[in-house]
Design a protein around this motif. Sequence first.
Motif: not given
Length: 137
Positions: A14, A16, A18, A45, A54, A56-58, A60
């Motif tokens: 997974h 993540r 921007r 996503w 995705s 949905d967060g900071d 990677t």
Amino acid sequence: MPEAHAGRLLDHVHLRVRDVEASKRFYAGALAPLGLGISAEGEGWFAADELFVSADGDPTAGLHLAFQTKDRETVDRFHAAALEAGGRDNGSPGERDYHPGYYGAYVLDPDGTNVEAVYHGPVERSAESVVFTWESP
């Protein structure tokens, strides 16, 4: 004789990001020479086989992904396509000293993830992939 297995440890990765659209353009372009593409997508996503991406967060950070190829020419095509799709060069195609026959290329994706395509030399695959199917609810 050393032995390595690929494709049996990881179910999925997974990542993540921007900007999911910029990443989708990059991965669609970079994976095309490998005969792969976006396999599923939805709001915010997308997936390409075992890679799930995705927004949905900071984002990677510090990840290195390596995609297997069937020959050196595919590594070369990956590198060119990934640059064309918005990647930044992080190591042009060539032999590496990791083991005899290792041929790879590196490109940074839009968020700086180090994405590699690698050919390990002649190998015998026990299977192309594991296929899961299911019925929709």
